[in-house]
Design an enzyme around this catalytic site. Structure first.
Site, PDB file in Angstrom:
ATOM      1  N   TYR A 246      30.877  62.491  59.234  1.00  0.00           N
ATOM      2  CA  TYR A 246      31.274  61.197  58.679  1.00  0.00           C
ATOM      3  C   TYR A 246      30.102  60.620  57.899  1.00  0.00           C
ATOM      4  O   TYR A 246      28.980  60.563  58.400  1.00  0.00           O
ATOM      5  CB  TYR A 246      31.679  60.210  59.795  1.00  0.00           C
ATOM      6  CG  TYR A 246      31.990  58.846  59.242  1.00  0.00           C
ATOM      7  CD1 TYR A 246      33.297  58.509  58.887  1.00  0.00           C
ATOM      8  CD2 TYR A 246      30.983  57.912  59.001  1.00  0.00           C
ATOM      9  CE1 TYR A 246      33.582  57.281  58.322  1.00  0.00           C
ATOM     10  CE2 TYR A 246      31.267  56.675  58.433  1.00  0.00           C
ATOM     11  CZ  TYR A 246      32.571  56.375  58.099  1.00  0.00           C
ATOM     12  OH  TYR A 246      32.842  55.165  57.528  1.00  0.00           O
TER      13      TYR A 246
ATOM     14  N   GLU B 288      33.037  55.891  51.135  1.00  0.00           N
ATOM     15  CA  GLU B 288      33.198  56.632  52.376  1.00  0.00           C
ATOM     16  C   GLU B 288      33.554  58.077  52.065  1.00  0.00           C
ATOM     17  O   GLU B 288      34.470  58.328  51.281  1.00  0.00           O
ATOM     18  CB  GLU B 288      34.299  55.992  53.232  1.00  0.00           C
ATOM     19  CG  GLU B 288      34.397  56.605  54.615  1.00  0.00           C
ATOM     20  CD  GLU B 288      35.531  55.995  55.431  1.00  0.00           C
ATOM     21  OE1 GLU B 288      35.257  55.261  56.383  1.00  0.00           O
ATOM     22  OE2 GLU B 288      36.695  56.259  55.096  1.00  0.00           O
TER      23      GLU B 288
END
Ligand code: GDP
Ligand code: MN
Length: 388
Positions: free
Chosen positions: A109, A197
């Protein structure tokens, strides 16, 4: 403002972030052509909607021939995809993105957000890729690494290397991770983003690092100087209530309740939402009509509030300083007449020209309920809600 995955990938690729080869498609046939152009024998077909969590909602599908591509494309195009981020209404899928499938060894992530407390860009990363950040912070808070970037110095190479090292990357991958971090940071800073992101950032079987998913959000207040970004706006992905209000210069935020609100001033609007809650009700929206609102503007505000079919009662709460209660009252009366209003309306007026405003309402002969105070108005609005 949010943009689609394929748009974010194109931007990030321009800043040196490696992404899989892919193409956009608006029909199943086009998805097939794109797959042939891309080559290979495995593709991922991805619904382009402004939401994460598509994978578990049938919006990300692995395909290995044209027939599978067509079937997958038909299952997504023209459908409203409901993910755990969209709410029950879901989001309409009108475009697809098709990519060469990657062979995943590990998922990471990586996110960059604007940390308002430190007034800095913060890098957030975790070895637990693929999970949403909300899940991560709830279930594996210790896995989350944070890195705050000094705006004067920018992202330093040693910071990037340190983060990559903590993510367990080997020496051959450190340089690649550094490049990705630098690219994501530059894209963020140069384009007035508020969020970038990459989830997941994957390490492939061959040891390469690739951004498999990408999401970017931009600061609405900076769009005036980012025309190339503004053009990426896709209104089909936005709350139609908010788009309508925004196009008319009204500050509106859609909520889930049934009491529609027209209020002047953001502070009074917040207080009114609290008061509705305190009286046992649920507001349908936040709406600030602003100062010096003309009767026409009040009428437009009514239209914005009534676009929401959940609204069962309308509460008008005006504490007029720059505003004029008589203008607001005229707006309320014209909304009744022009919009054939049948819902109960509670009006509380105070301040400038309040007597004239109350006269207009009294003389209109319309079934408008009035209240003296904010508390009374909120209680009345809750009391007249139709019982289920
Ligand atoms: P999201 O669910 O909306 O966040 O969509 P993602 O693009 O992140 O995809 C969800 C998941 O699908 C990823 O976490 C991967 O596990 C999987 N996935 C996506 N692309 C590929 C691919 O090219 N190959 C493989 N094997 N899995 C993929
Ligand atoms: Mn994702």
């Amino acid at each position: 403002m949010d943009i689609h995955e394929y748009q974010a990938k194109e931007i990030l690729a321009g800043f040196g972030v490696p992404v899989p080869v892919g193409g956009v498609a608006y029909s199943p046939e086009q998805a097939g052509y794109r797959a042939r152009e891309i080559g290979g024998d495995k593709w991922v077909l991805k619904a382009q909607i402004h939401s994460g969590g598509r994978g578990e909602a049938g919006g990300v599908m692995l395909c290995s021939n044209e027939e599978e591509i067509h079937t997958a494309a038909r299952s997504m195009l023209g459908k409203r995809l409901v993910t755990r981020q969209t709410g029950a209404r879901g989001k309409l899928c009108t475009r697809l993105y098709i990519e060469e499938a990657s062979e995943i060894a590990r998922e990471i992530y990586l996110g960059l957000v604007l940390d308002r407390q430190s007034e800095r860009i913060m890098v957030v990363a975790s070895c637990e890729g693929g999970m949403e950040i909300e899940e991560l912070s709830a279930e594996k808070p210790d896995s989350i690494l944070r890195l705050s970037i000094d705006p004067a110095a920018g992202l330093q190479d040693f910071q990037a290397r340190e983060l990559a090292f903590k993510l367990g990357l080997n020496s051959a991958q450190l340089g690649k991770a550094q490049r990705i971090l630098r690219g994501a940071y530059r894209a963020f800073r140069d384009l007035d983003a508020v969020m970038v992101e990459i989830n997941p950032l994957v390490i492939t079987r061959s040891g390469d690092l690739v951004a498999l998913d990408a999401k970017m959000s931009f600061d609405d207040n900076a769009l005036f100087r980012r025309s190339a970004i503004s053009e990426l706006r896709d209104k089909s992905q936005e709350d139609p209530r908010e788009t309508y209000a925004e196009d008319r210069g009204l500050a509106y935020v859609g909520l889930d309740g049934d009491i529609g609100c027209l209020i002047n001033g953001a502070g009074l609007a917040m207080a009114t939402l609290d008061m509705i809650k305190l009286s046992g009700g649920e507001p349908a929206n936040f709406l600030d009509i602003g100062g010096g609102a003309s009767p026409e503007r009040v009428l437009q505000a009514f239209k914005a509030v009534l676009m929401d079919n959940n609204v069962k009662v309308v509460l008008v709460n005006i504490f007029a300083g720059i505003n004029r209660c008589d203008w607001v009252a005229e707006g309320v009366v014209s909304a009744f007449r022009e919009l054939d209003l049948t819902l109960p309306v509670v009006v509380r007026l105070a301040g400038t020209h309040v007597d004239a405003g109350q006269d207009i309402i009294a003389q209109s002969g319309l079934p408008i309920m009035t209240a003296e105070t904010l508390a009374e108005a909120a209680e009345r609005a809750v009391a007249v809600l139709p019982k289920h």
